[in-house]
Design a protein around this motif. Sequence first.
Motif, PDB file in Angstrom:
ATOM      1  N   CYS A  41      30.915  48.561 -46.362  1.00 49.35           N
ATOM      2  CA  CYS A  41      31.318  49.550 -45.585  1.00 49.35           C
ATOM      3  C   CYS A  41      30.561  50.229 -44.594  1.00 49.35           C
ATOM      4  O   CYS A  41      29.349  50.143 -44.865  1.00 49.35           O
ATOM      5  CB  CYS A  41      31.548  50.621 -47.024  1.00 49.35           C
ATOM      6  SG  CYS A  41      32.835  50.167 -47.754  1.00 49.35           S
ATOM      7  N   VAL A  42      30.952  50.740 -43.703  1.00 48.32           N
ATOM      8  CA  VAL A  42      30.006  51.305 -42.583  1.00 48.32           C
ATOM      9  C   VAL A  42      29.297  52.135 -43.226  1.00 48.32           C
ATOM     10  O   VAL A  42      29.555  53.261 -44.179  1.00 48.32           O
ATOM     11  CB  VAL A  42      30.685  52.072 -41.381  1.00 48.32           C
ATOM     12  CG1 VAL A  42      30.086  52.750 -40.394  1.00 48.32           C
ATOM     13  CG2 VAL A  42      31.880  50.949 -40.681  1.00 48.32           C
ATOM     14  N   GLY A  43      27.789  52.172 -42.881  1.00 50.89           N
ATOM     15  CA  GLY A  43      26.775  53.119 -43.472  1.00 50.89           C
ATOM     16  C   GLY A  43      26.156  52.554 -44.679  1.00 50.89           C
ATOM     17  O   GLY A  43      24.937  53.046 -45.130  1.00 50.89           O
ATOM     18  N   CYS A  87      30.558  40.310 -41.501  1.00 50.62           N
ATOM     19  CA  CYS A  87      30.875  40.896 -40.593  1.00 50.62           C
ATOM     20  C   CYS A  87      32.667  41.000 -40.375  1.00 50.62           C
ATOM     21  O   CYS A  87      33.387  41.735 -40.416  1.00 50.62           O
ATOM     22  CB  CYS A  87      30.258  41.077 -39.252  1.00 50.62           C
ATOM     23  SG  CYS A  87      28.542  41.753 -39.284  1.00 50.62           S
ATOM     24  N   SER A 103      34.657  41.786 -43.466  1.00 49.89           N
ATOM     25  CA  SER A 103      34.558  43.000 -43.930  1.00 49.89           C
ATOM     26  C   SER A 103      35.339  43.887 -42.677  1.00 49.89           C
ATOM     27  O   SER A 103      35.263  45.146 -42.734  1.00 49.89           O
ATOM     28  CB  SER A 103      33.353  43.452 -44.333  1.00 49.89           C
ATOM     29  OG  SER A 103      32.961  42.935 -45.562  1.00 49.89           O
ATOM     30  N   ASP A 104      35.302  43.305 -41.455  1.00 45.32           N
ATOM     31  CA  ASP A 104      35.748  43.939 -40.197  1.00 45.32           C
ATOM     32  C   ASP A 104      34.749  45.249 -40.015  1.00 45.32           C
ATOM     33  O   ASP A 104      35.217  46.370 -39.717  1.00 45.32           O
ATOM     34  CB  ASP A 104      37.037  44.679 -40.247  1.00 45.32           C
ATOM     35  CG  ASP A 104      37.795  44.788 -39.165  1.00 45.32           C
ATOM     36  OD1 ASP A 104      37.399  44.268 -37.877  1.00 45.32           O
ATOM     37  OD2 ASP A 104      38.774  45.752 -39.014  1.00 45.32           O
ATOM     38  N   VAL A 105      33.237  44.907 -40.003  1.00 44.90           N
ATOM     39  CA  VAL A 105      32.426  45.879 -39.896  1.00 44.90           C
ATOM     40  C   VAL A 105      31.401  45.007 -38.734  1.00 44.90           C
ATOM     41  O   VAL A 105      31.344  43.869 -38.454  1.00 44.90           O
ATOM     42  CB  VAL A 105      31.341  46.417 -40.927  1.00 44.90           C
ATOM     43  CG1 VAL A 105      32.600  46.952 -41.939  1.00 44.90           C
ATOM     44  CG2 VAL A 105      30.920  45.271 -41.592  1.00 44.90           C
ATOM     45  N   VAL A 160      27.242  48.795 -39.655  1.00 44.65           N
ATOM     46  CA  VAL A 160      27.707  49.747 -38.692  1.00 44.65           C
ATOM     47  C   VAL A 160      29.367  49.424 -38.476  1.00 44.65           C
ATOM     48  O   VAL A 160      29.855  48.400 -38.843  1.00 44.65           O
ATOM     49  CB  VAL A 160      26.570  49.547 -37.519  1.00 44.65           C
ATOM     50  CG1 VAL A 160      25.451  50.077 -37.860  1.00 44.65           C
ATOM     51  CG2 VAL A 160      26.664  48.029 -36.930  1.00 44.65           C
ATOM     52  N   SER A 161      29.894  50.170 -37.436  1.00 45.61           N
ATOM     53  CA  SER A 161      31.148  49.946 -37.199  1.00 45.61           C
ATOM     54  C   SER A 161      31.619  48.993 -36.454  1.00 45.61           C
ATOM     55  O   SER A 161      32.639  48.198 -36.487  1.00 45.61           O
ATOM     56  CB  SER A 161      31.798  51.277 -36.556  1.00 45.61           C
ATOM     57  OG  SER A 161      31.033  51.496 -35.187  1.00 45.61           O
ATOM     58  N   ARG A 162      30.714  48.388 -35.373  1.00 47.14           N
ATOM     59  CA  ARG A 162      31.224  47.398 -34.442  1.00 47.14           C
ATOM     60  C   ARG A 162      30.047  46.261 -34.187  1.00 47.14           C
ATOM     61  O   ARG A 162      29.021  46.472 -34.393  1.00 47.14           O
ATOM     62  CB  ARG A 162      31.739  48.017 -33.354  1.00 47.14           C
ATOM     63  CG  ARG A 162      33.421  48.193 -33.339  1.00 47.14           C
ATOM     64  CD  ARG A 162      34.190  46.780 -33.328  1.00 47.14           C
ATOM     65  NE  ARG A 162      34.298  46.140 -34.538  1.00 47.14           N
ATOM     66  CZ  ARG A 162      34.897  46.295 -35.548  1.00 47.14           C
ATOM     67  NH1 ARG A 162      36.060  47.407 -35.766  1.00 47.14           N
ATOM     68  NH2 ARG A 162      35.091  45.558 -36.679  1.00 47.14           N
TER      69      ARG A 162
END
Length: 318
Positions: free
Chosen positions: A151-153, A221, A224-226, A292-294
């Motif tokens: 998860c992001v963060g 990545c 998890s799509d991150v 992180v997000s991307r």
Amino acid sequence: MDSKVAEFDLIERIRRRIATRSDVLLGIGDDAALLQLPAGMQLVVAMDTLNSGVHFPPETAPADIGWKALAVNLSDLAAMGALPAWCTLSLSLPDANSDFVDGFLDGFLALAEQHDIALVGGDTARGPLSICVTVHGFIEPGTALRRDGACVGDDLWVSGSLGDAAAALSQWRAGGAIDPGLRARLDRPTPRVSLGRALRGIATSCIDISDGLLADLGHVCKASDVGVRVDVDALPASQALRACFDAEAIRRLQATGGDDYELCFSAPVELRSAVIESASTHAPVTRIGRIVSRNGVSALDASGVAWQPGQAGFRHFE
Ligand code: ADP
Ligand code: MG
């Protein structure tokens, strides 16, 4: 094999030495193994092949090949948080060499005993030296550590130290002396099974590093799509690695070398002390970055400057 007799002799040499478990209702000797799965558990299955000259230098000692063949498989169970139970072994041998099989079993069975994993069957055939192991483990439903939960963060963590095995391989390729400490990490990786178990309920994602940290993080990545930001100056290095290589070579080996078999996992920031506490009795862990997000995997040095590896990860058939 030269003859069926030789094949049966090798199988008998294996059967004589193996330890069994009460949940092995029928092991080596029938057409297939019969195994009792504990009530309420899910089965976790993984397979890995080791080919001579690809996954280990051809002159590797048979006992080290045996250890590594099981270790890389146990590492996959560790990365799922699973408890090892059973394994099967496919041996492809150039000839019916009983000395090789005896040595191989010394390493394979020493590690099997440490993890109470029973060899329950396999196959023996003639061909280029190649070893294929399948491992079976148990997991409580809903608790497996997967690649798709980051998860992001989240913090990013890694166990042990990175780069030693790739360092030994580079010394071997250069034809000079190989540092014994580095060589041990190449030949006898430590599967982080108990750490994987301890991370259930704490880690949001987990992967074992076999093809290089940055390459393997690419899988996390994607699943998890991150994105992930790795602080290359935070990567843990052994004394042996520091003694043998300069700073830039160390970074490259840590970030892109393969064969580490350490666990790389994400966990919520709030669980930092839980990570440190639950890891403490199993393996050292180091915080090496953030989810992180991307933007896939990015590697930065301590001052925040992007770091580019020469080559990311080991790829077969290239
Ligand atoms: P089949 O012809 O029925 O496949 P095999 O002769 O290949 O039987 O094997 C006989 C028994 O020995 C089986 O139980 C098989 O699982 C076991 N076995 C064969 N090779 C190995 C090996 N390398 N390690 C462990 N068990 C083996
Ligand atoms: Mg068979």
